[in-house]
Write an enzyme that holds these catalytic residues in place. Structure first.
Site, mmCIF file in Angstrom:
data_model
loop_
_atom_site.group_PDB
_atom_site.id
_atom_site.type_symbol
_atom_site.label_atom_id
_atom_site.label_comp_id
_atom_site.label_asym_id
_atom_site.label_seq_id
_atom_site.Cartn_x
_atom_site.Cartn_y
_atom_site.Cartn_z
ATOM 1 N N PRO A 129 76.815 51.645 23.996
ATOM 2 C CA PRO A 129 76.191 50.329 24.004
ATOM 3 C C PRO A 129 75.552 49.992 25.355
ATOM 4 C CG PRO A 129 78.450 50.254 23.156
ATOM 5 C CD PRO A 129 78.272 51.564 23.847
ATOM 6 N N GLU A 130 74.569 49.086 25.308
ATOM 7 C CA GLU A 130 73.870 48.655 26.502
ATOM 8 C C GLU A 130 74.126 47.173 26.732
ATOM 9 O OE1 GLU A 130 69.768 50.010 26.393
ATOM 10 O OE2 GLU A 130 70.333 51.781 25.239
ATOM 11 N N ARG A 161 84.705 59.625 20.527
ATOM 12 C CA ARG A 161 84.373 60.757 21.400
ATOM 13 C C ARG A 161 85.239 60.839 22.654
ATOM 14 N NH1 ARG A 161 77.741 61.256 21.375
ATOM 15 N NH2 ARG A 161 77.456 61.183 19.111
ATOM 16 N N ARG A 209 59.733 54.351 44.968
ATOM 17 C CA ARG A 209 60.349 55.354 44.089
ATOM 18 C C ARG A 209 59.266 56.178 43.404
ATOM 19 N NH1 ARG A 209 65.802 54.676 43.205
ATOM 20 N NH2 ARG A 209 66.647 52.750 44.126
#
Length: 268
Positions: free
Chosen positions: A2-3, A107, A148
């Site tokens: 999940p985010e 998992r 970046r």
């Protein structure tokens, strides 16, 4: 996964349901979490629950923090203590009101830790700004991306740059802003930064309103699934027609992560 929206949804459910309750007992079912047996959690009350990035942080009455990261398949479920067992349970937290908080993870990648105040401050300092915070502006986004040279998609997934954004919402925000995932992160001009800033906040808020995105087994603390997957424009829609133009959504790998985009609408 999940985010941010999914973790925030779970955290909000905990905030309204378990705060003020004491932890009566902890049952560790997975040897990987055996350190919880030594953490002396029974007797500690849950004072507040907060999300930081993709982490759920339960602040305890002794000033420590019980921190949980769901990773790929973790679930944090609130049950009555007598309810049938949940599959893949790794740790059970008995609460003083007779309910049980169950940390489940098929998992077994999810993590749990108990942090001292100093450890929590160090953790917090390592993460980038929260994209839904009032203080997060296009200017702040530009400062985080400045200099970046990595691909923009890779930079957005770096939790030191921005906290909580993952694969789903990076793809959706880049599409909504019309910016390609392979653009050099530090190359965006002011107009592009404003578009990306608005898209990030709009996509994250829309998903949060719908309880997040459910792929696989994600659910909130009451076991309810999210509904934002029906609103996804590009993520996991390889070969389907772009919502804006006649071209098909394409898939490529950026920084080891599957990436979905429209070459025409996002400029390659």
């Amino acid at each position: 996964m999940p985010e941010l929206p999914e973790v925030e949804t779970v955290t909000r459910a905990l905030r309204s349901a378990v705060l003020g309750r004491a932890i009566k007992a902890v049952t560790v079912l997975d040897p990987k979490l055996s350190h919880l047996d030594r953490a002396e959690l029974p007797g500690r009350r849950l004072l507040r629950a907060e999300r930081r990035g993709k982490y759920i942080n339960c602040h305890l009455s002794d000033r420590r923090v019980l921190q949980l990261h769901l990773m790929m398949s973790g679930r944090l479920l609130l049950r009555d203590r007598g309810d049938p067992p949940d599959r893949f349970a790794r740790a059970l937290f008995d609460l003083s009101d007779g309910r049980q908080l169950r940390f489940c993870d098929a998992r077994r990648f999810g993590r749990a830790a108990v942090l001292s105040p100093d450890q929590y401050r160090e953790f917090d300092a390592r993460l980038g700004p929260e994209p839904l915070a009032r203080s997060f502006s296009a200017k702040v986004l530009g400062e985080r991306l400045a200099g970046r040279r990595t691909a923009l998609k890779t930079a957005l997934l770096d939790q030191r740059v921005l906290a909580g954004v993952g694969n789903i919402y990076a793809d959706e925000a880049l599409y909504a802003s019309g910016i390609g995932p392979l653009r050099e992160a530090g190359s965006l001009d002011d107009a592009e930064l404003r578009r990306l800033h608005r898209a990030l906040r709009r996509v994250l808020r829309a998903s949060l309103d719908l309880g997040g995105t459910t792929f696989g087994i994600y659910a909130n603390a009451h076991g309810d699934e999210g509904a934002f997957q029906a609103m996804l424009a590009v993520f996991r829609r390889t070969g389907e027609r772009c919502p804006r133009c006649p071209d098909a959504i394409e898939r490529l790998v950026v920084g080891g992560r599957a990436t979905h985009y429209c070459p025409r609408c996002q400029g390659g």
